[in-house]
Design an enzyme around this catalytic site. Sequence first.
Site, PDB file in Angstrom:
ATOM      1  N   TYR A  62      65.484  29.818  26.709  1.00  0.00           N
ATOM      2  CA  TYR A  62      64.915  30.148  25.405  1.00  0.00           C
ATOM      3  C   TYR A  62      64.627  28.875  24.619  1.00  0.00           C
ATOM      4  O   TYR A  62      63.528  28.696  24.072  1.00  0.00           O
ATOM      5  CB  TYR A  62      65.903  31.043  24.649  1.00  0.00           C
ATOM      6  CG  TYR A  62      65.414  31.569  23.320  1.00  0.00           C
ATOM      7  CD1 TYR A  62      64.616  32.702  23.256  1.00  0.00           C
ATOM      8  CD2 TYR A  62      65.765  30.950  22.123  1.00  0.00           C
ATOM      9  CE1 TYR A  62      64.180  33.213  22.036  1.00  0.00           C
ATOM     10  CE2 TYR A  62      65.336  31.449  20.903  1.00  0.00           C
ATOM     11  CZ  TYR A  62      64.545  32.580  20.866  1.00  0.00           C
ATOM     12  OH  TYR A  62      64.118  33.067  19.656  1.00  0.00           O
ATOM     13  N   SER A  97      61.091  29.155  16.908  1.00  0.00           N
ATOM     14  CA  SER A  97      62.456  29.452  16.499  1.00  0.00           C
ATOM     15  C   SER A  97      63.051  28.175  15.936  1.00  0.00           C
ATOM     16  O   SER A  97      62.523  27.077  16.172  1.00  0.00           O
ATOM     17  CB  SER A  97      63.267  29.907  17.718  1.00  0.00           C
ATOM     18  OG  SER A  97      64.662  29.929  17.450  1.00  0.00           O
TER      19      SER A  97
END
Length: 260
Positions: free
Chosen positions: A155, A142
């Site tokens: 995350y 990401s």
Amino acid sequence: MKLRNKSALITGGASGIGKDIALTFAREGARVAIADLNKEAAEATAAQIRDSGAQAVGIAMDVTDEKAVNDGVAAVVAAFSGIDVLISNAGIQIIHPIEEFSYAEWKKMLAIHLDGAFLTTRACLPHMYGSGRGGCVIYMGSVHSKEASLLKAPYVTAKHGLIGLAKVVAKEGAAHGVRANVICPGFVRTPLVEKHDPRAGETLGISEQEVIRNVMLKETVDGEFTTVEDIAEAALFFAAFPSNALTGQSLVVSHGWFMQ
């Protein structure tokens, strides 16, 4: 066809980014295994691919369960006589300020994103090493593999960790012709993001549209979401690359949200 005679295992492949990668790989000649927690959805995506004339199987896989991963990889090897490409894509999102994260939620996030990447990699590497053809491992990172955002401590931590894992796999796999890289998407309109929008707005005290405009897409060059097709093309680029020259790298695909 760029992936003719290649076999690919895609975790989280029944929907979103994983599904589009599966469809793209099948179009380019790959045999595709769709691994997902939702067995029915995995089978449906595999059936869609078979209807196009390509080879595909759907398998149930909880990437946090060691036995489920090992059994799933064994099933793929039996179906396709090997695995050439692993796309470690399975993921979820939970958002809270750090002080409100339960330890159980923290562990769940790291288990799916990071432990799942380790378990699937460990299960696939012996087959890549022993094939004589090498292989390719692609982790779905990401922009949060590169920087942090509010409310996403586990995350961000897990996505940073994938870059370290990829670098080790790249070094250890080089002697066997195995490459490892990370794709780092910006915000992509997937079910994961659709669920994130209103929750983030509630937590930050702003509307969903303000979350999109002033949080998600604020730093992009054009105010546009990255698409699943964009990410699938990046995965194809990595999977089809012909040598170890491109390994241990991370590629940001984010409309300029993060530049390096």
